[in-house]
Design an enzyme around this catalytic site. Structure first.
Site, PDB file in Angstrom:
ATOM      1  N   ALA A   1     -11.672   1.625   5.458  1.00  0.00           N
ATOM      2  CA  ALA A   1     -12.872   1.864   4.651  1.00  0.00           C
ATOM      3  C   ALA A   1     -14.115   1.795   5.529  1.00  0.00           C
ATOM      4  CB  ALA A   1     -12.962   0.852   3.513  1.00  0.00           C
TER       5      ALA A   1
ATOM      6  N   ILE B   1      -6.333   2.095   1.185  1.00  0.00           N
ATOM      7  CA  ILE B   1      -7.567   2.146   1.976  1.00  0.00           C
ATOM      8  C   ILE B   1      -8.214   0.769   1.866  1.00  0.00           C
ATOM      9  CG2 ILE B   1      -9.803   3.258   2.298  1.00  0.00           C
ATOM     10  CD1 ILE B   1      -8.542   5.858   1.385  1.00  0.00           C
ATOM     11  N   HIS B   2      -7.857  -0.093   2.809  1.00  0.00           N
ATOM     12  CA  HIS B   2      -8.338  -1.472   2.845  1.00  0.00           C
ATOM     13  C   HIS B   2      -9.574  -1.560   3.738  1.00  0.00           C
ATOM     14  CE1 HIS B   2      -6.304  -1.870   6.769  1.00  0.00           C
ATOM     15  NE2 HIS B   2      -5.359  -1.125   6.200  1.00  0.00           N
ATOM     16  N   ALA B   3      -9.990  -2.746   4.096  1.00  0.00           N
ATOM     17  CA  ALA B   3     -11.272  -2.969   4.773  1.00  0.00           C
ATOM     18  C   ALA B   3     -11.449  -2.184   6.070  1.00  0.00           C
ATOM     19  CB  ALA B   3     -11.475  -4.458   5.033  1.00  0.00           C
TER      20      ALA B   3
END
Length: 88
Positions: A19, A14-16
Site C-alpha cells: 500500500a 494489499i497490506h502496509a
C-alpha cells in the site's frame, strides 16, 4: 478518465508495505487517482484510505485515474500492481 478493474492475487492482500509503495507511486502525479470497491472508495494518495479498503486476496477493485497526466499515472500504477504480483 482511465479505468480498469483488478482482482487482488497476493495471498496477503494489499497490506502496509505494498500500500505504501502504491501511494508513493501515485503521489507525484497531478491526476486524481482513486480505488473503488463495491462498498468503499479511497484516494490512492492516502495510505490510510488504501489500508481502510482492507483489500484481501480475491477482492475486486477498480482503479480510476483522471487528470492532465492520467495516461502516465495509469500506466505506472497498473504496471506496479501487476509487476509486484498484487493484482491482475
Amino acid at each position: 478518465m482511465k479505468t480498469q478493474q483488478f482482482t487482488v492475487i497476493d495471498p496477503l492482500g494489499i497490506h502496509a508495505r505494498p500500500a505504501s509503495q502504491l501511494v508513493a507511486k501515485a503521489t507525484p502525479f497531478a491526476s486524481a487517482i482513486e480505488v473503488r470497491t463495491e462498498e468503499k472508495a479511497a484516494n490512492l494518495k492516502s495510505i490510510l484510505g488504501v489500508m481502510g479498503l482492507a483489500l484481501k486476496q480475491g477482492s475486486q477493485f477498480t482503479l480510476y485515474v483522471e487528470g492532465e497526466d492520467e495516461d502516465q499515472a495509469f500506466e505506472a500504477l497498473a504496471t506496479l500492481l501487476t509487476e509486484m504480483g498484487l493484482a491482475q
